[in-house]
Design a protein around this motif. Structure first.
Motif, PDB file in Angstrom:
ATOM      1  N   MET A 149      12.137  15.391  42.231  1.00 19.23           N
ATOM      2  CA  MET A 149      13.137  14.613  42.935  1.00 19.23           C
ATOM      3  C   MET A 149      14.136  14.076  41.923  1.00 19.23           C
ATOM      4  O   MET A 149      13.794  13.785  40.794  1.00 19.23           O
ATOM      5  N   ASN A 150      15.353  13.934  42.348  1.00 19.66           N
ATOM      6  CA  ASN A 150      16.419  13.426  41.506  1.00 19.66           C
ATOM      7  C   ASN A 150      16.676  11.972  41.868  1.00 19.66           C
ATOM      8  O   ASN A 150      17.239  11.696  42.922  1.00 19.66           O
ATOM      9  N   PRO A 151      16.276  11.020  41.000  1.00 20.78           N
ATOM     10  CA  PRO A 151      16.444   9.603  41.329  1.00 20.78           C
ATOM     11  C   PRO A 151      17.889   9.231  41.641  1.00 20.78           C
ATOM     12  O   PRO A 151      18.136   8.300  42.397  1.00 20.78           O
ATOM     13  N   ALA A 152      18.862   9.945  41.078  1.00 19.33           N
ATOM     14  CA  ALA A 152      20.264   9.640  41.350  1.00 19.33           C
ATOM     15  C   ALA A 152      20.648   9.988  42.781  1.00 19.33           C
ATOM     16  O   ALA A 152      21.638   9.491  43.295  1.00 19.33           O
ATOM     17  N   GLU A 153      19.875  10.841  43.435  1.00 23.13           N
ATOM     18  CA  GLU A 153      20.179  11.258  44.810  1.00 23.13           C
ATOM     19  C   GLU A 153      19.276  10.594  45.839  1.00 23.13           C
ATOM     20  O   GLU A 153      19.535  10.701  47.031  1.00 23.13           O
ATOM     21  N   ASP A 154      18.204   9.957  45.401  1.00 25.18           N
ATOM     22  CA  ASP A 154      17.225   9.414  46.334  1.00 25.18           C
ATOM     23  C   ASP A 154      17.319   7.907  46.415  1.00 25.18           C
ATOM     24  O   ASP A 154      17.367   7.222  45.401  1.00 25.18           O
ATOM     25  N   GLY A 155      17.290   7.408  47.652  1.00 21.77           N
ATOM     26  CA  GLY A 155      17.224   5.975  47.880  1.00 21.77           C
ATOM     27  C   GLY A 155      15.804   5.576  48.216  1.00 21.77           C
ATOM     28  O   GLY A 155      14.873   6.376  48.110  1.00 21.77           O
TER      29      GLY A 155
END
Length: 135
Positions: free
Chosen positions: A1-7
């Motif tokens: 998962m990409n933390p910059a894209e996930d809330g």
């Protein structure tokens, strides 16, 4: 998962409906390319432990221990890397998904140090299972 894209997200929880007692050394599951799956209320999915931690799409997963089947309490998203808890005890983290039985159910593959089965963790029907972000 990409933390910059996930809330943020809510924890997915459910309860065990059947405990499994076996393990395999040559199961031949294949890791899906998707790092997350949406699950719906009242769906039932299988929980499988493995000591193989390769997240490459299509990776073969042979060494597995079967925990059981969980019924989802409310819809949500299960992500690779989510912690998996059963009856308040940390089991491992979501490695990914195998869909050999889909649309009946997903195999939720759980990365553990060694393969374990439901009875080895003291699991019983109706125990709570939770999937959520690592703290």
């Amino acid at each position: 998962m990409n933390p910059a894209e996930d809330g943020g997200k809510r924890t997915v929880s459910g309860s065990l409906v059947k405990i499994l007692i076996h393990r395999k050394e040559n199961r031949g599951m294949r890791l899906e390319e998707y790092a997350s799956r949406c699950v719906r209320r009242e769906e039932i999915h299988e929980l499988v432990t493995t000591d193989q931690h390769d997240t490459t799409p299509g990776a073969r997963v042979d060494r597995v221990g079967f925990l059981g089947f969980v019924e989802i309490e409310a819809g949500g998203v299960i992500d690779r890397g989510d912690e998996v808890w059963a009856n308040g005890r940390r089991v491992g983290t979501v490695l990914g998904f195998d869909s050999c039985h889909f649309p009946n159910h997903y195999n939720v593959l759980i990365a553990t140090e060694k393969t374990v089965t439901g009875p080895e963790l003291g699991l019983a029907p109706n125990m709570e299972v939770r999937f959520g972000p690592t703290h």
